[in-house]
Motif scaffolding. Sequence first.
Motif, PDB file in Angstrom:
ATOM      1  N   TRP A 296       0.783  -1.308   0.022  1.00 54.13           N
ATOM      2  CA  TRP A 296       0.062   0.196   0.071  1.00 54.13           C
ATOM      3  C   TRP A 296       1.087   1.205   0.059  1.00 54.13           C
ATOM      4  O   TRP A 296       0.541   2.508  -0.795  1.00 54.13           O
TER       5      TRP A 296
ATOM      6  N   LEU B 294      -1.649  -0.446  -9.385  1.00 50.48           N
ATOM      7  CA  LEU B 294      -2.878  -0.018  -8.822  1.00 50.48           C
ATOM      8  C   LEU B 294      -3.858  -0.929  -9.535  1.00 50.48           C
ATOM      9  O   LEU B 294      -4.634  -1.570  -8.927  1.00 50.48           O
TER      10      LEU B 294
ATOM     11  N   ALA C 215      -6.368  -3.992  -8.379  1.00 49.50           N
ATOM     12  CA  ALA C 215      -7.831  -3.719  -8.098  1.00 49.50           C
ATOM     13  C   ALA C 215      -8.790  -4.325  -8.767  1.00 49.50           C
ATOM     14  O   ALA C 215      -9.779  -4.796  -8.100  1.00 49.50           O
ATOM     15  N   CYS C 216      -8.547  -4.519  -9.890  1.00 50.71           N
ATOM     16  CA  CYS C 216      -9.726  -5.152 -10.912  1.00 50.71           C
ATOM     17  C   CYS C 216      -9.663  -6.537 -10.771  1.00 50.71           C
ATOM     18  O   CYS C 216     -10.792  -7.409 -11.034  1.00 50.71           O
TER      19      CYS C 216
ATOM     20  N   LEU D 113      -6.371  -6.269  -3.984  1.00 50.52           N
ATOM     21  CA  LEU D 113      -5.698  -5.025  -2.976  1.00 50.52           C
ATOM     22  C   LEU D 113      -6.333  -5.422  -1.747  1.00 50.52           C
ATOM     23  O   LEU D 113      -5.737  -5.188  -0.430  1.00 50.52           O
TER      24      LEU D 113
ATOM     25  N   ASN E  46     -11.621  -2.311  -3.564  1.00 50.31           N
ATOM     26  CA  ASN E  46     -11.135  -2.645  -4.808  1.00 50.31           C
ATOM     27  C   ASN E  46     -11.866  -1.966  -6.028  1.00 50.31           C
ATOM     28  O   ASN E  46     -11.166  -1.372  -6.947  1.00 50.31           O
TER      29      ASN E  46
ATOM     30  N   MET F  94     -10.799   1.912  -6.001  1.00 49.10           N
ATOM     31  CA  MET F  94      -9.196   1.966  -6.353  1.00 49.10           C
ATOM     32  C   MET F  94      -9.132   1.770  -7.842  1.00 49.10           C
ATOM     33  O   MET F  94      -8.275   2.299  -8.605  1.00 49.10           O
ATOM     34  N   ALA F  95     -10.157   0.836  -8.502  1.00 51.78           N
ATOM     35  CA  ALA F  95      -9.893   0.707  -9.914  1.00 51.78           C
ATOM     36  C   ALA F  95     -10.396   1.807 -10.563  1.00 51.78           C
ATOM     37  O   ALA F  95      -9.756   2.213 -11.724  1.00 51.78           O
TER      38      ALA F  95
ATOM     39  N   ASN G 137      -2.459 -10.731  -4.394  1.00 48.34           N
ATOM     40  CA  ASN G 137      -1.656  -9.669  -4.641  1.00 48.34           C
ATOM     41  C   ASN G 137      -0.273  -9.849  -5.146  1.00 48.34           C
ATOM     42  O   ASN G 137       0.331 -10.800  -4.766  1.00 48.34           O
TER      43      ASN G 137
END
Length: 366
Positions: free
Chosen positions: A53, A92, A96-97, A101, A108, A111-112, A315
């Motif tokens: 992160w 990122l 995320a997708c 995350l 998620n 963030m996407a 991740n």
Amino acid sequence: MTQLNNSPYNWDGVDNDTFTCEVKRHVNEHFAAIAERRGVSVNEATKATPARWLLIWTLVAAFVSTLPPFFSGNYAFLVVTPLAAWLAVVNLFHDACHFALSTKWRVNATMAYLLPLLSSPWLWYHHHVIGHHAYTNIGRRDPDLAHAPQLMREHESVRWRKQHATQASASRIFLVWAIASSLGLNILNDIRAVAKLSYNNVVSIGEITAIRMAVHVLGRILYIFLTVAWPFVALDSFWKAVVFSAVPNMVFSMCFMGNTQINHLSEACAHASSPNFYKHQVVTAQNFGNGSLFCYYFSGGLNYQIEHHLFPTVNHCHLPALSHGIKRICKRHGVPYNHAAGYHEAFLAHLAHTRSLSLPSPQKLQ
């Protein structure tokens, strides 16, 4: 071979398959130990660590810091800003997708949409997560094999055309790689998918509400303005505006293509297959530069593609540690574990594959 819903994989007895069992045991034991050490659930142990992160937010901050001089027309940032954007996005957006995350889906999903420079997240879910990962390198099922069939033929399932004869030339590769992300994924493929409710004619897209469609269209308009149109409004020279509109998009797209085409499109894995889903994920992927910090950080961990395809919701920060055990398991079971030493070797393997498919398939010549 038993098929489920016309699946290309044999799911009968998969839970008793020794290769599958060893892979599952390896990943479960790995994260069980991490979970116990950190005092978290096994699921949480698979997501981004505090260090990951910190890296993500540092890269996002670095990208944002380049925007004032970039939007003011500083020529040095024609390259600096898209490179910073790539590093932020690849570390990122991709995780995320894949919901890799956080254990919280809303984190998620949010963030996407923080830096959707690679594609609309909504369509990336369809094209990449649903289509590509489920049917990697399977003709007429993997949408990645048919992004630009008029220009490039990277799989035998794509009909050979005369223009494919020159697809291995430097000019053709540069053209395709330079426009793949901005013009391809973000605009043309998006328009076709929304119009047909199908991504590259292989992944169906469900009906969406008028509100959702309006939000999507507004998002794409905003993307086009912020990445293509703004120089013609903000800069006082037309030709400078052309440069600031084209060059950053080309640099970003080249970064994207340079880190993705080498992962699945080589002679070793482009037409490989297995009825065992987990073996299929291994044999159709290629790692590169494992152990290289540059390859790892510049690719956002995409250089551990085999492990990513086996464990897409894990991740990328965990993949280097998992790779050693996966490689041993593959060797023990005679499953090819494709690996290139670095970018150079991986690109040469991809180029050889592209060149081989520039000719008609043998049956076409008979």
